[in-house]
Design a protein around this motif. Structure first.
Motif, PDB file in Angstrom:
ATOM      1  N   GLU A  88      15.811   9.702 -21.847  1.00 48.09           N
ATOM      2  CA  GLU A  88      15.024   8.479 -21.833  1.00 48.09           C
ATOM      3  C   GLU A  88      15.171   7.752 -20.497  1.00 48.09           C
ATOM      4  O   GLU A  88      16.245   7.719 -19.914  1.00 48.09           O
ATOM      5  N   ARG A  89      14.083   7.169 -20.044  1.00 51.78           N
ATOM      6  CA  ARG A  89      14.116   6.343 -18.840  1.00 51.78           C
ATOM      7  C   ARG A  89      14.209   4.885 -19.260  1.00 51.78           C
ATOM      8  O   ARG A  89      13.744   4.506 -20.326  1.00 51.78           O
ATOM      9  N   ASP A 136      12.664   1.687 -14.790  1.00 44.70           N
ATOM     10  CA  ASP A 136      12.294   2.945 -14.131  1.00 44.70           C
ATOM     11  C   ASP A 136      10.876   3.365 -14.502  1.00 44.70           C
ATOM     12  O   ASP A 136      10.110   3.840 -13.655  1.00 44.70           O
ATOM     13  N   SER A 137      10.511   3.193 -15.773  1.00 45.91           N
ATOM     14  CA  SER A 137       9.158   3.548 -16.216  1.00 45.91           C
ATOM     15  C   SER A 137       8.117   2.676 -15.527  1.00 45.91           C
ATOM     16  O   SER A 137       7.058   3.156 -15.100  1.00 45.91           O
TER      17      SER A 137
END
Length: 74
Positions: free
Chosen positions: A59-60, A64-65
């Protein structure tokens, strides 16, 4: 040789050996079945290698996303 699938295939070949044409099977049917199982095993091994090679990092974070699409979070 300890693999359950290997043992099953070997057992199938021994069970369906053509002895005095007692079975109503094509001569090459068991050979084809064995080749099919070998292809399956090869494909499974290759898929596992590719999955390990291209496995995601998990998972980010939200930050970051957002940064991936060009957004900045406060």
């Amino acid at each position: 040789k300890e693999n359950p699938l290997y043992i099953y295939i070997l057992d199938q070949f021994r069970t369906h050996q053509a002895t005095s044409q007692r079975l109503c099977r094509e001569d090459k049917e068991m050979l084809h079945l064995g080749e099919t199982y070998a292809c399956l095993l090869h494909s499974i091994r290759k898929q596992e290698e590719l999955s390990a090679l291209y496995k995601g990092k998990g998972e980010r974070s939200i930050q970051d996303s957002a940064h991936l699409v060009g957004l900045e979070l406060p």
